[in-house]
Motif scaffolding. Structure first.
Motif, short mmCIF file in Angstrom:
data_model
loop_
_atom_site.label_atom_id
_atom_site.label_comp_id
_atom_site.label_asym_id
_atom_site.label_seq_id
_atom_site.Cartn_x
_atom_site.Cartn_y
_atom_site.Cartn_z
N PHE A 199 0.86 -1.18 0.00
CA PHE A 199 0.00 0.00 0.00
C PHE A 199 0.90 1.23 0.00
N ARG A 200 0.88 1.94 -1.10
CA ARG A 200 1.75 3.12 -1.26
C ARG A 200 0.98 4.37 -0.87
N VAL A 201 1.52 5.09 0.12
CA VAL A 201 0.80 6.22 0.72
C VAL A 201 1.61 7.50 0.55
N PRO A 202 1.18 8.39 -0.33
CA PRO A 202 1.82 9.71 -0.45
C PRO A 202 1.18 10.68 0.54
N ASN A 203 1.82 11.81 0.74
CA ASN A 203 1.26 12.84 1.61
C ASN A 203 0.74 13.97 0.72
N GLU A 204 -0.56 14.28 0.85
CA GLU A 204 -1.18 15.28 -0.02
C GLU A 204 -1.40 16.63 0.66
N ASP A 205 -1.08 16.71 1.94
CA ASP A 205 -1.30 17.97 2.65
C ASP A 205 0.01 18.74 2.74
N ALA A 206 -0.06 20.01 2.41
CA ALA A 206 1.15 20.83 2.40
C ALA A 206 1.65 21.18 3.79
N ASN A 207 0.79 21.03 4.80
CA ASN A 207 1.17 21.46 6.15
C ASN A 207 1.14 20.35 7.20
N LEU A 208 0.47 19.25 6.91
CA LEU A 208 0.31 18.19 7.89
C LEU A 208 0.96 16.89 7.42
N GLY A 209 1.57 16.17 8.35
CA GLY A 209 2.17 14.88 8.02
C GLY A 209 1.18 13.74 8.27
N THR A 210 1.40 12.61 7.58
CA THR A 210 0.55 11.43 7.76
C THR A 210 1.06 10.62 8.94
N ILE A 211 0.15 10.27 9.86
CA ILE A 211 0.55 9.54 11.06
C ILE A 211 -0.20 8.22 11.23
N GLY A 212 -1.13 7.91 10.33
CA GLY A 212 -1.88 6.67 10.48
C GLY A 212 -2.46 6.17 9.17
N LEU A 213 -2.63 4.84 9.08
CA LEU A 213 -3.24 4.24 7.89
C LEU A 213 -4.06 3.04 8.33
N GLY A 253 3.62 17.78 2.48
CA GLY A 253 4.01 18.02 1.11
C GLY A 253 3.91 16.75 0.29
N SER A 254 4.33 16.81 -0.96
CA SER A 254 4.17 15.67 -1.86
C SER A 254 5.50 15.04 -2.28
N SER A 255 6.58 15.31 -1.54
CA SER A 255 7.89 14.80 -1.94
C SER A 255 8.22 13.46 -1.31
N GLU A 256 7.41 12.99 -0.40
CA GLU A 256 7.68 11.72 0.25
C GLU A 256 6.44 10.82 0.25
N PHE A 257 6.70 9.51 0.31
CA PHE A 257 5.62 8.55 0.48
C PHE A 257 6.19 7.38 1.28
N GLN A 258 5.31 6.51 1.72
CA GLN A 258 5.72 5.32 2.45
C GLN A 258 4.96 4.13 1.90
N GLU A 259 5.58 2.95 1.96
CA GLU A 259 4.93 1.72 1.54
C GLU A 259 4.72 0.80 2.74
N PHE A 260 3.52 0.26 2.83
CA PHE A 260 3.17 -0.65 3.91
C PHE A 260 2.82 -1.99 3.28
N GLU A 261 3.61 -2.99 3.59
CA GLU A 261 3.50 -4.28 2.90
C GLU A 261 2.82 -5.34 3.75
N VAL A 262 1.97 -6.13 3.09
CA VAL A 262 1.36 -7.29 3.74
C VAL A 262 1.51 -8.50 2.82
N SER A 263 1.53 -9.67 3.42
CA SER A 263 1.44 -10.92 2.68
C SER A 263 0.14 -11.57 3.11
N ALA A 264 -0.74 -11.87 2.16
CA ALA A 264 -2.09 -12.30 2.51
C ALA A 264 -2.54 -13.51 1.72
N GLY A 265 -3.40 -14.32 2.35
CA GLY A 265 -3.98 -15.45 1.66
C GLY A 265 -4.64 -16.42 2.62
N PRO A 266 -5.32 -17.43 2.11
CA PRO A 266 -5.65 -17.60 0.69
C PRO A 266 -6.59 -16.50 0.22
N LEU A 267 -6.41 -16.07 -1.02
CA LEU A 267 -7.25 -15.04 -1.61
C LEU A 267 -8.56 -15.67 -2.08
#
Length: 243
Positions: free
Chosen positions: A37-51, A113-127
């Motif tokens: 799950f790739r999460v960019p930050n879209e707010d110019a003043n606030l950072g992302t702290i939860g997903l 801002g929009s210069s950084e993003f984070q990736e949150f990885e899961v392994s899931a199954g059976p699908l």
């Protein structure tokens, strides 16, 4: 620690949407997958702290593992299902993963801002084996309590919604898929690969040679035993004659 977007490719970065991505081959129905799950930050003043990523109960996904993200904690929620869900192998699942929540620890966030993003990885199954697409309604939380819901469904032929839910396409089920393979963070299953023809022929030749050597050994041993018996009999006859 967030990942800088510079030099990295992906639709999630270009559109500044929260997206679900699969590295490697497309996951199959009834199989397993490593999803980022790739999460960019879209707010110019606030950072992302939860997903928060929701797994639909009807998918009946019984196992989810998270990859550690430095500075973040992950909590996987498993819930009782209103009705059992059958996996590709026919197993009935009564409990399934319904939510995964990542929370930034103090001093760790996806910067404003929009210069950084984070990736949150899961392994899931059976699908699930009865859908062509997995939809993951997602909630992104910013500092100060701001929340953005990535839950809107896309409609074929229509313009993309403002906050589309992350999705993953599933390929047709292949022979051997089911809930028996083990799951790991690489998105693969632990199965034994067939040996190449060259090594297979070599193994057969060595096996045949071993049988020949074994047969020769038995022949040599039998001959030695026969000779020993004859020598013993001759010695006994000579002893009787002298008496």
């Amino acid at each position: 620690m967030a990942v800088a977007a510079t030099g990295l490719l992906g639709a999630g970065v270009a559109s500044a949407h929260v997206t679900a991505n699969v590295y490697g081959s497309q996951p199959t129905k009834g199989g397993y997958a490593a999803i980022f799950f790739r999460v960019p930050n879209e707010d110019a003043n606030l950072g992302t702290i939860g997903l928060e990523v929701d797994f639909k109960p009807e998918y009946g996904i019984g196992g989810v593992r998270t990859k550690p993200v430095p500075g973040w904690t992950a909590v996987v929620t498993t819930s009782d299902l209103p009705a059992p869900v059958k996996t590709a192998s026919g197993t009935e699942v009564t409990k399934a993963v319904t939510k995964v929540v990542w929370t930034a620890q103090p001093g760790n966030k996806i910067a404003a801002g929009s210069s950084e993003f984070q990736e949150f990885e899961v392994s899931a199954g059976p699908l699930p084996n009865n859908v062509d697409e997995l939809v993951f309604p997602t909630i992104q939380t910013y500092e100060g309590g701001k929340v953005v819901d990535w839950t809107q469904l896309s409609t074929p032929g229509a313009a993309e919604p403002e906050h589309p839910a992350p999705t993953v396409q599933l390929a047709a089920q292949v022979s051997g898929d089911g809930d028996s393979p083990a799951m790991n963070m690489g998105g693969t299953t632990t199965t034994e690969a067939a040996a190449p023809s060259g090594s297979d022929n070599t193994a057969r030749w060595l096996g045949g040679a071993g049988l020949v050597v074994g047969a020769l050994g038995l022949g040599v041993g039998a001959g030695a035993t026969l000779r020993a018996r004859k020598a013993g009999a001759a010695g006994s006859n000579r002893t009787e004659g002298t008496e």
